[in-house]
Scaffold this motif. Structure first.
Motif, PDB file in Angstrom:
ATOM      1  N   THR A 114       0.794  -1.228   0.000  1.00 47.24           N
ATOM      2  CA  THR A 114       0.000   0.000   0.000  1.00 47.24           C
ATOM      3  C   THR A 114       0.826   1.277   0.000  1.00 47.24           C
ATOM      4  O   THR A 114       0.270   2.367  -0.111  1.00 47.24           O
ATOM      5  N   SER A 115       2.155   1.181   0.133  1.00 48.39           N
ATOM      6  CA  SER A 115       2.982   2.390   0.161  1.00 48.39           C
ATOM      7  C   SER A 115       4.403   2.055  -0.262  1.00 48.39           C
ATOM      8  O   SER A 115       4.823   0.889  -0.221  1.00 48.39           O
ATOM      9  N   GLY A 116       5.146   3.085  -0.630  1.00 48.21           N
ATOM     10  CA  GLY A 116       6.547   2.876  -0.956  1.00 48.21           C
ATOM     11  C   GLY A 116       7.332   2.328   0.213  1.00 48.21           C
ATOM     12  O   GLY A 116       8.264   1.535   0.047  1.00 48.21           O
ATOM     13  N   SER A 117       6.966   2.745   1.424  1.00 52.80           N
ATOM     14  CA  SER A 117       7.674   2.271   2.613  1.00 52.80           C
ATOM     15  C   SER A 117       7.552   0.766   2.773  1.00 52.80           C
ATOM     16  O   SER A 117       8.547   0.071   3.025  1.00 52.80           O
ATOM     17  N   ASP A 118       6.336   0.233   2.649  1.00 60.34           N
ATOM     18  CA  ASP A 118       6.205  -1.220   2.838  1.00 60.34           C
ATOM     19  C   ASP A 118       6.854  -1.981   1.684  1.00 60.34           C
ATOM     20  O   ASP A 118       7.357  -3.094   1.866  1.00 60.34           O
ATOM     21  N   ALA A 119       6.890  -1.371   0.500  1.00 63.86           N
ATOM     22  CA  ALA A 119       7.521  -2.044  -0.635  1.00 63.86           C
ATOM     23  C   ALA A 119       9.030  -2.149  -0.458  1.00 63.86           C
ATOM     24  O   ALA A 119       9.629  -3.198  -0.732  1.00 63.86           O
ATOM     25  N   THR A 120       9.668  -1.077   0.009  1.00 64.18           N
ATOM     26  CA  THR A 120      11.116  -1.156   0.212  1.00 64.18           C
ATOM     27  C   THR A 120      11.440  -2.042   1.410  1.00 64.18           C
ATOM     28  O   THR A 120      12.457  -2.741   1.410  1.00 64.18           O
ATOM     29  N   GLU A 121      10.565  -2.035   2.410  1.00 71.35           N
ATOM     30  CA  GLU A 121      10.769  -2.955   3.527  1.00 71.35           C
ATOM     31  C   GLU A 121      10.645  -4.401   3.052  1.00 71.35           C
ATOM     32  O   GLU A 121      11.352  -5.293   3.545  1.00 71.35           O
ATOM     33  N   CYS A 284      -1.311   6.835  -9.268  1.00 73.82           N
ATOM     34  CA  CYS A 284      -1.572   8.271  -9.093  1.00 73.82           C
ATOM     35  C   CYS A 284      -1.733   8.634  -7.623  1.00 73.82           C
ATOM     36  O   CYS A 284      -2.673   9.330  -7.228  1.00 73.82           O
ATOM     37  N   GLN A 285      -0.836   8.177  -6.791  1.00 77.16           N
ATOM     38  CA  GLN A 285      -0.730   8.487  -5.365  1.00 77.16           C
ATOM     39  C   GLN A 285      -1.783   7.786  -4.510  1.00 77.16           C
ATOM     40  O   GLN A 285      -1.777   7.920  -3.291  1.00 77.16           O
ATOM     41  N   LEU A 286      -2.665   7.013  -5.099  1.00 80.94           N
ATOM     42  CA  LEU A 286      -3.538   6.178  -4.291  1.00 80.94           C
ATOM     43  C   LEU A 286      -2.696   5.081  -3.631  1.00 80.94           C
ATOM     44  O   LEU A 286      -1.597   4.771  -4.090  1.00 80.94           O
ATOM     45  N   PRO A 287      -3.185   4.492  -2.530  1.00 78.85           N
ATOM     46  CA  PRO A 287      -2.356   3.558  -1.762  1.00 78.85           C
ATOM     47  C   PRO A 287      -2.108   2.238  -2.488  1.00 78.85           C
ATOM     48  O   PRO A 287      -2.848   1.263  -2.327  1.00 78.85           O
ATOM     49  N   MET A 288      -1.068   2.215  -3.297  1.00 83.87           N
ATOM     50  CA  MET A 288      -0.699   1.028  -4.069  1.00 83.87           C
ATOM     51  C   MET A 288       0.821   0.965  -4.188  1.00 83.87           C
ATOM     52  O   MET A 288       1.470   1.957  -4.537  1.00 83.87           O
ATOM     53  N   SER A 289       1.380  -0.173  -3.851  1.00 86.82           N
ATOM     54  CA  SER A 289       2.796  -0.423  -4.114  1.00 86.82           C
ATOM     55  C   SER A 289       2.927  -1.853  -4.621  1.00 86.82           C
ATOM     56  O   SER A 289       1.993  -2.657  -4.508  1.00 86.82           O
ATOM     57  N   ALA A 290       4.082  -2.159  -5.173  1.00 84.87           N
ATOM     58  CA  ALA A 290       4.315  -3.510  -5.677  1.00 84.87           C
ATOM     59  C   ALA A 290       5.799  -3.818  -5.650  1.00 84.87           C
ATOM     60  O   ALA A 290       6.634  -2.939  -5.897  1.00 84.87           O
ATOM     61  N   VAL A 291       6.108  -5.037  -5.326  1.00 81.25           N
ATOM     62  CA  VAL A 291       7.468  -5.562  -5.458  1.00 81.25           C
ATOM     63  C   VAL A 291       7.455  -6.541  -6.615  1.00 81.25           C
ATOM     64  O   VAL A 291       6.588  -7.428  -6.688  1.00 81.25           O
ATOM     65  N   LEU A 292       8.392  -6.376  -7.536  1.00 78.98           N
ATOM     66  CA  LEU A 292       8.456  -7.195  -8.737  1.00 78.98           C
ATOM     67  C   LEU A 292       9.763  -7.991  -8.742  1.00 78.98           C
ATOM     68  O   LEU A 292      10.821  -7.445  -8.437  1.00 78.98           O
ATOM     69  N   GLY A 293       9.678  -9.248  -9.119  1.00 84.21           N
ATOM     70  CA  GLY A 293      10.884 -10.056  -9.196  1.00 84.21           C
ATOM     71  C   GLY A 293      10.565 -11.481  -9.574  1.00 84.21           C
ATOM     72  O   GLY A 293       9.417 -11.835  -9.875  1.00 84.21           O
ATOM     73  N   THR A 309      -4.593  -6.115   4.053  1.00 81.21           N
ATOM     74  CA  THR A 309      -6.015  -6.140   3.744  1.00 81.21           C
ATOM     75  C   THR A 309      -6.324  -5.352   2.478  1.00 81.21           C
ATOM     76  O   THR A 309      -7.147  -5.759   1.653  1.00 81.21           O
ATOM     77  N   SER A 310      -5.628  -4.206   2.296  1.00 81.58           N
ATOM     78  CA  SER A 310      -5.889  -3.346   1.136  1.00 81.58           C
ATOM     79  C   SER A 310      -4.893  -3.556   0.006  1.00 81.58           C
ATOM     80  O   SER A 310      -4.950  -2.848  -0.997  1.00 81.58           O
ATOM     81  N   GLY A 311      -3.974  -4.496   0.158  1.00 83.15           N
ATOM     82  CA  GLY A 311      -3.003  -4.735  -0.898  1.00 83.15           C
ATOM     83  C   GLY A 311      -3.674  -5.286  -2.144  1.00 83.15           C
ATOM     84  O   GLY A 311      -4.405  -6.264  -2.081  1.00 83.15           O
ATOM     85  N   GLY A 312      -3.447  -4.647  -3.287  1.00 79.28           N
ATOM     86  CA  GLY A 312      -4.074  -5.097  -4.518  1.00 79.28           C
ATOM     87  C   GLY A 312      -5.542  -4.769  -4.611  1.00 79.28           C
ATOM     88  O   GLY A 312      -6.268  -5.355  -5.415  1.00 79.28           O
ATOM     89  N   ASN A 313      -6.012  -3.821  -3.795  1.00 76.25           N
ATOM     90  CA  ASN A 313      -7.411  -3.396  -3.822  1.00 76.25           C
ATOM     91  C   ASN A 313      -7.852  -3.102  -5.256  1.00 76.25           C
ATOM     92  O   ASN A 313      -7.122  -2.465  -6.019  1.00 76.25           O
ATOM     93  N   PRO A 314      -9.035  -3.556  -5.673  1.00 75.75           N
ATOM     94  CA  PRO A 314      -9.429  -3.401  -7.077  1.00 75.75           C
ATOM     95  C   PRO A 314      -9.596  -1.958  -7.535  1.00 75.75           C
ATOM     96  O   PRO A 314      -9.396  -1.668  -8.718  1.00 75.75           O
ATOM     97  N   VAL A 315      -9.961  -1.052  -6.629  1.00 78.15           N
ATOM     98  CA  VAL A 315     -10.103   0.351  -7.037  1.00 78.15           C
ATOM     99  C   VAL A 315      -8.744   0.935  -7.407  1.00 78.15           C
ATOM    100  O   VAL A 315      -8.579   1.546  -8.469  1.00 78.15           O
ATOM    101  N   VAL A 316      -7.747   0.731  -6.538  1.00 80.50           N
ATOM    102  CA  VAL A 316      -6.422   1.265  -6.860  1.00 80.50           C
ATOM    103  C   VAL A 316      -5.765   0.462  -7.976  1.00 80.50           C
ATOM    104  O   VAL A 316      -4.974   0.997  -8.755  1.00 80.50           O
ATOM    105  N   ALA A 317      -6.118  -0.816  -8.079  1.00 82.09           N
ATOM    106  CA  ALA A 317      -5.610  -1.613  -9.201  1.00 82.09           C
ATOM    107  C   ALA A 317      -6.143  -1.072 -10.522  1.00 82.09           C
ATOM    108  O   ALA A 317      -5.421  -1.019 -11.529  1.00 82.09           O
ATOM    109  N   ALA A 318      -7.396  -0.639 -10.528  1.00 79.33           N
ATOM    110  CA  ALA A 318      -7.961  -0.032 -11.735  1.00 79.33           C
ATOM    111  C   ALA A 318      -7.225   1.248 -12.090  1.00 79.33           C
ATOM    112  O   ALA A 318      -6.939   1.522 -13.267  1.00 79.33           O
ATOM    113  N   ALA A 319      -6.910   2.036 -11.067  1.00 77.20           N
ATOM    114  CA  ALA A 319      -6.151   3.264 -11.313  1.00 77.20           C
ATOM    115  C   ALA A 319      -4.770   2.945 -11.863  1.00 77.20           C
ATOM    116  O   ALA A 319      -4.267   3.626 -12.768  1.00 77.20           O
ATOM    117  N   ALA A 320      -4.127   1.908 -11.331  1.00 76.48           N
ATOM    118  CA  ALA A 320      -2.794   1.527 -11.800  1.00 76.48           C
ATOM    119  C   ALA A 320      -2.832   1.042 -13.244  1.00 76.48           C
ATOM    120  O   ALA A 320      -1.964   1.385 -14.059  1.00 76.48           O
TER     121      ALA A 320
END
Length: 450
Positions: A114-121, A284-293, A309-320
């Protein structure tokens, strides 16, 4: 009022009364009412050309129509259901799209956050799980976020870590190359070798190479001042990692998604990282992050080690998904590269006129303009940077500073050439005001900032 906006002043003070100080970085009194493309409108109706892009989180522009339409369509279906338990077509489609954008040609996967912080963690978590090793190597000047692992890996502002220790154990920081502040007579090759030797020093003195899980790098450091390392240096570190079974992982939260004139900033350096973290402009700044590998690495953690709980939420996934469509359809990666060259030339013209501009670091629509007191000594001038961004704000341009004395240039990639020209005309006036000591900074804004 000192900040010249009565309604904005009142609202800002109300915000300070209700919001924790740790969440406020107040450069000047701006309360946003609406925004479209590269134009922001405040509560008084004044319009500003946005050269910040909401911290590089609006690469496709504010309220992009395609993104807004995708959000509305998904909301009409349903807002969300925990994607860890039960998935949905929108999140599945985004996973397929992002896996195709991951480094490497094998079977790649995605881990949502949901954020850059959790993605880098997550880069730390997956690296430790996959390698069975505990040590993490990161960089001085890095910014990776504010959760405990992310804030430990970062090292750009001592105030970020005051009063919250102890931090995550087994994280080692090494210096990041800065070509502007090279030693007299040094070539770019000399800088690369000197910093690579500094990188190796911990491994030669106290850090067991066989216990090191990963090296975490922003290929271009963002909050340190848009610092671009020598390509040779990045390749030396990358090769060292792979020679010793160490993962090379990159933070693309700030610099990815076309910001640097390539889709990912690591592509400037001729390497293929093992893991990549993205967020900010992804939705677009909605709460979405992803780790790719690779699937091998991302499947090294078992159920619930990295899930939200909100990871991959369909609303922010649509925005992405809509964001990725816009980047492709409007060829924003290429536009960023071309407009970045144009913008650099405009800054160079300003540097010819104003001696306070010491260095211009630019790749794509992504620049750090370092202000100094003297070009020979390269002594930083944070007071000049504070005055420039304040006067620019007064004249209708949004710009902030990094590392005290570096102007941050990261407009939405959709900014028009006409808007760029208007912004540079204003900046010319601003630097002229600075040179003639016509800018008086309000006492409440006389701070180091970010």
């Amino acid at each position: 009022m000192a900040w010249e906006n009565d309604l904005g002043d009142k609202l800002v003070h109300q915000n300070h009364y209700n919001i924790a100080e740790t969440q406020l970085i107040q450069y000047f009194n701006l309360v946003v009412k609406s925004a479209r493309g590269a134009i922001v409108t405040d509560v008084e109706g004044k319009k500003y050309i946005d050269l910040l892009g909401s911290d590089s989180a609006m690469n496709v522009g504010h309220n992009n129509p395609k993104v807004v339409a995708a959000l509305k369509n998904q909301i009409d279906h349903f807002i969300g259901y925990d994607a860890g338990y039960f998935t949905n077509p929108t999140s599945i489609k985004l996973g397929e799209r992002l896996a195709a954008l991951a480094p490497g040609d094998g079977h790649n996967k995605v881990a949502y956050g949901t954020s850059g912080s959790d993605a880098t963690e997550a880069l730390i978590k997956f690296s430790r799980a996959y390698t069975g090793r505990s040590y993490i190597v990161s960089y001085e000047g890095a910014y990776h976020g504010t959760t405990y692992g992310a804030i430990t890996a970062g090292a750009c502002d001592v105030d970020m870590v005051r009063q919250i220790g102890p931090l995550l154990p087994n994280v080692v920081h090494v210096p990041f190359p800065n070509l502007y502040r090279r030693h007299p007579g040094e070539s770019e090759h000399d800088v690369a070798i000197r910093y690579f030797n500094a990188f190796k020093r911990p491994f030669e003195t106290y850090l067991p190479v066989e216990e090191t899980a990963c090296v975490m790098m922003e290929p271009i450091q963002g909050d340190a001042g848009i610092v671009i390392p020598p390509k040779e240096y990045v390749q030396l570190v990358y090769n060292f990692c792979h020679e010793h079974g160490i993962l090379f992982v990159v933070d693309e939260v700030n610099q990815g998604l076309g910001r640097t004139g390539k889709f990912w900033s690591y592509q400037h350096f001729g390497i293929t990282p093992d893991l990549l973290a993205t967020a900010k402009s992804l939705a677009c700044q909605l709460p979405m992050s992803a780790v790719l590998g690779s699937a091998d690495i991302l499947d090294s953690l078992k159920t619930s080690s990295y899930v939200f709980t909100s990871g991959g939420n369909p609303v922010v996934a649509a925005a992405a998904l809509a964001t990725l469509d816009v980047i492709d359809e409007e060829d924003l990666v290429h536009k960023s590269a071309v407009d970045g060259v144009y913008a650099k030339k405009q800054f160079e013209k300003l540097a010819d006129k104003y001696q306070c501009i010491g260095d211009i670091r630019m790749l794509g629509l992504n620049g750090g303009i370092e202000l100094v007191k003297d070009r020979q000594t390269k002594e930083p001038d944070p007071d000049a940077a504070a005055k420039v961004i304040y006067r620019a704000f007064q004249k209708g341009v949004i710009m902030v500073k990094l590392n005290g004395n570096v102007l941050r240039f990261q407009p939405p990639l959709v900014i028009t050439r006409e808007q760029l020209d208007q912004a540079f005309a204003i900046l010319d006036d601003v630097f002229n005001d600075l040179e003639h000591d016509r800018i008086k900074l309000p006492a409440e804004l006389a701070h180091e900032g970010w």
